[in-house]
Design an enzyme around this catalytic site. Structure first.
Site, PDB file in Angstrom:
ATOM      1  N   ASN A 159       0.799  -1.223   0.000  1.00 25.95           N
ATOM      2  CA  ASN A 159       0.000   0.000   0.000  1.00 25.95           C
ATOM      3  C   ASN A 159       0.838   1.282   0.000  1.00 25.95           C
ATOM      4  O   ASN A 159       0.360   2.325  -0.389  1.00 25.95           O
ATOM      5  CB  ASN A 159      -0.956   0.008   1.199  1.00 25.95           C
ATOM      6  CG  ASN A 159      -0.266  -0.342   2.503  1.00 25.95           C
ATOM      7  OD1 ASN A 159       0.401  -1.380   2.611  1.00 25.95           O
ATOM      8  ND2 ASN A 159      -0.385   0.509   3.478  1.00 25.95           N
ATOM      9  N   GLN A 187      -4.912  -3.650  -2.480  1.00 29.25           N
ATOM     10  CA  GLN A 187      -4.366  -2.658  -3.419  1.00 29.25           C
ATOM     11  C   GLN A 187      -4.233  -3.188  -4.848  1.00 29.25           C
ATOM     12  O   GLN A 187      -3.853  -2.429  -5.741  1.00 29.25           O
ATOM     13  CB  GLN A 187      -2.992  -2.165  -2.928  1.00 29.25           C
ATOM     14  CG  GLN A 187      -3.033  -1.412  -1.601  1.00 29.25           C
ATOM     15  CD  GLN A 187      -3.764  -0.078  -1.669  1.00 29.25           C
ATOM     16  OE1 GLN A 187      -4.105   0.425  -2.738  1.00 29.25           O
ATOM     17  NE2 GLN A 187      -4.029   0.492  -0.507  1.00 29.25           N
ATOM     18  N   ALA A 208     -13.997  -2.714  -1.467  1.00 28.04           N
ATOM     19  CA  ALA A 208     -14.655  -2.019  -2.580  1.00 28.04           C
ATOM     20  C   ALA A 208     -14.202  -0.576  -2.757  1.00 28.04           C
ATOM     21  O   ALA A 208     -14.108  -0.084  -3.877  1.00 28.04           O
ATOM     22  CB  ALA A 208     -16.171  -2.044  -2.379  1.00 28.04           C
ATOM     23  N   THR A 245     -26.542  -9.354   9.290  1.00 30.22           N
ATOM     24  CA  THR A 245     -27.300  -9.105   8.065  1.00 30.22           C
ATOM     25  C   THR A 245     -26.393  -8.469   7.012  1.00 30.22           C
ATOM     26  O   THR A 245     -25.660  -7.538   7.294  1.00 30.22           O
ATOM     27  CB  THR A 245     -28.507  -8.187   8.368  1.00 30.22           C
ATOM     28  OG1 THR A 245     -29.313  -8.841   9.342  1.00 30.22           O
ATOM     29  CG2 THR A 245     -29.324  -7.900   7.121  1.00 30.22           C
ATOM     30  N   CYS A 332       6.168  12.172  11.498  1.00 28.48           N
ATOM     31  CA  CYS A 332       5.418  13.294  12.047  1.00 28.48           C
ATOM     32  C   CYS A 332       3.938  13.212  11.725  1.00 28.48           C
ATOM     33  O   CYS A 332       3.130  13.891  12.337  1.00 28.48           O
ATOM     34  CB  CYS A 332       5.981  14.613  11.535  1.00 28.48           C
ATOM     35  SG  CYS A 332       7.649  14.869  12.110  1.00 28.48           S
TER      36      CYS A 332
END
Lengths: 394, 157
Positions: A159, A187, A208, A245, A332
């Protein structure tokens, strides 16, 4: 703030495609049924669910029953690793336990942190090194396999630096030694063609929102012979592996995004690849710059570049002010104040990792913007070097 | 990550106090390349109304947005102040002036305070002035803090 806005952070997320929104729309309130219900409302949703599952399965050469929808890509990684580790097959805590997992030092946190979690609880984890190009040597995988190894988990495309790992060779090795092979393909899915059977992949995670689909939907492909247990318990949805679900609008959107990706994959690789090469050429003209990660074994959307004497977060924020959105591996900008483990793993010194920038292209990017982008980056690097106490002949 | 507020962004995007002073009376250098942030503060001092006063002060910083913004603000706070008053400036003053910093970035304000007090320390040593006990202790603490920071993040100097 500049009026021009150019998004170059597609490995973080992508905008949902119009066609995807259209495909999802009916499943919010018009066709809202619970796919587990027996009535016609439920059947409508069930049909959409199974049609989507087949579309996705076909795209990677899997059987529909081998696709398990999850909430996100991270959840798919967690299910793959913990689901295999906790299965009876691993027999954890017994004399014949198989409690060894092989992974790499450049995995996404979803894999890295799951492996660390298991390591703290008694599993043995081998953390493979990569070379200075950011590539894993398949021979290292083979050498690390013992009779206790149950799983190898190596990402397809990194990535941060976009390197493409030799997963076909790793798959072959795993098949030979009868060890499960999982790959985080978040990726690469929709950008590089994948065939799980030909590539000997037993488990594969995808998401997705990296391919112009909605956020909040991912899947795990699980080969039908893999012994795996759920980590989410409940009503037994998704062949018992992921209760809850199903997110029907999300799943329908994921299938539509997959269909579009499959259609555009080849032409986009060519168009974006050309654009990327042009920008790389321009950026390398900036003194004190270097590309991080392999130049050849690399996904066409990714540039990762370091500028000496500049800090990445400052670079990112000044570019943002010019309307250009990118990402950085600088300490940072991280929560831990430590530089990216991926950049450290490929041998960058901390000060080089601090000055890194990740640019990831997508479908809205246009070649005519490349000159503007290159010029802005050059200006911002120059402006930051000007306020720095280090005087070099940049 | 927590976002920066508007004031921090202003000081980061358009710092007013950047520069190097030729022949400064004092220079404070803190931070290091490996750990990411480096600040240099330059001061010029002269006697105004019988008191040693900072009449010119500039900075140069390599670092993140917070490092640049805190440098710029500590200069604003110290400009025109007597040495005595400038020594009273703390990192809390810097954070307050900026209207707050993300928690993880507060250490940058400490760096700004240190850079200023190190510049004053350097000035006093160079001019053969008597260094107040508190400043002497602060100088020691600064050096210690640097060391701890390196140890914590396994940096080398």
């Amino acid at each position: 703030m500049s009026s021009k806005r150019i998004y170059l952070d597609h490995s973080a997320t992508t905008p949902v495609a119009e066609e995807v929104i259209e495909a999802m729309e009916p499943y919010f309130s018009e066709k809202f049924g619970n796919p587990s219900s027996l009535h016609s409302f439920g059947r409508e949703s069930r049909d959409a669910l199974e049609k989507s599952r087949k579309q996705i399965a076909d795209f990677i050469g899997a059987r529909p029953s081998e696709i398990i929808f999850t909430g996100v890509g991270t959840e798919a990684d967690n299910l793959a690793i913990m689901g295999v580790a906790f299965s009876e097959n691993a027999a954890f805590g017994t004399k014949n336990q198989r409690n060894h997992i092989i992974t790499s030092k450049i995995e996404h946190p979803a894999v890295r942190e799951t492996c660390k979690y298991l390591e703290k609880r008694g599993w043995k984890i081998t953390w493979l090194d990569v070379n200075s190009e950011g590539l894993i040597n398949p021979r290292d995988v083979e050498n690390a396999i013992t009779k206790e190894t149950i799983l190898v988990t190596i990402m397809h495309v990194n990535n941060e630096i976009g390197t493409i790992q030799p997963i076909e060779e790793i798959g072959k090795i795993c098949a030979k030694h009868k060890v499960y092979f999982h790959t985080d393909a978040v990726q690469s899915y929709g950008k590089i063609s994948i065939n799980v059977k030909k590539m000997n992949i037993d488990l594969l995670s995808a998401s997705a929102h990296k391919i112009y689909g909605p956020k909040g939907i991912g899947f795990l492909y699980v080969h039908q012979d893999v012994k795996i247990v759920p980590i989410t318990h409940g009503g037994g949805h998704e062949t018992g592996l992921r209760s809850g679900t199903e997110n029907i609008p999300g799943i329908v959107g994921f299938a539509k995004a997959t269909e579009l990706a499959s259609k555009n994959m080849k032409s986009e690789a060519e168009r974006i690849g050309k654009m990327k090469d042009k920008l790389v050429k321009e950026l390398l003209k900036i003194p004190g710059s270097r590309i991080n990660g392999s130049k050849d074994q690399r996904i066409y959307v990714n540039i990762n570049i370091s500028f000496e004497g500049v800090e990445g977060e400052a670079l990112l924020l000044r570019l943002d002010e010019k309307g250009i959105a990118v990402s950085t591996g600088s300490a940072c900008s991280s929560k831990s104040l430590e530089p990216s483990p991926v950049l450290t793993a490929i041998g960058l010194k901390p000060e080089q990792a601090h000055g890194s920038l990740r640019i990831t292209f997508g479908k809205e990017n246009r070649e005519e913007d490349i000159d503007y982008i290159a010029e802005q980056i050059k200006n911002v690097v120059g402006s930051l070097r000007k306020i720095s106490p280090f005087k070099k002949n940049w | 990550m927590e976002q920066y507020n508007k004031k921090v962004m202003q000081h980061f995007l358009k710092p007013k106090n950047v520069g190097e002073i030729k022949n400064p009376d004092g220079v404070g250098k803190v931070g290091n390349l490996v750990c990411g942030d480096i600040m240099h503060v330059f001061i010029k001092v002269k006697e105004i109304k019988g008191k040693d006063t900072i009449y010119q002060i500039k900075f140069q910083t390599l670092g993140c947005a917070a490092a640049v913004a805190t440098s710029d603000v500590v200069i604003d706070l110290a400009k025109g102040k007597t040495i005595q008053d400038a020594l009273k400036i703390t990192n809390q003053d810097v954070v307050r002036e900026l209207g707050g910093l993300p928690a993880i970035k507060v250490h940058c304000s400490l760096l700004a305070e240190q850079a200023l007090s190190e510049a004053i320390y350097d000035y006093m040593i160079k001019k053969g002035k008597k260094v107040p006990k508190e400043l002497e202790e602060k100088h020691k603490r600064n050096q210690e803090h640097e060391k701890n920071f390196h140890d914590k993040f396994k940096c080398e100097k």
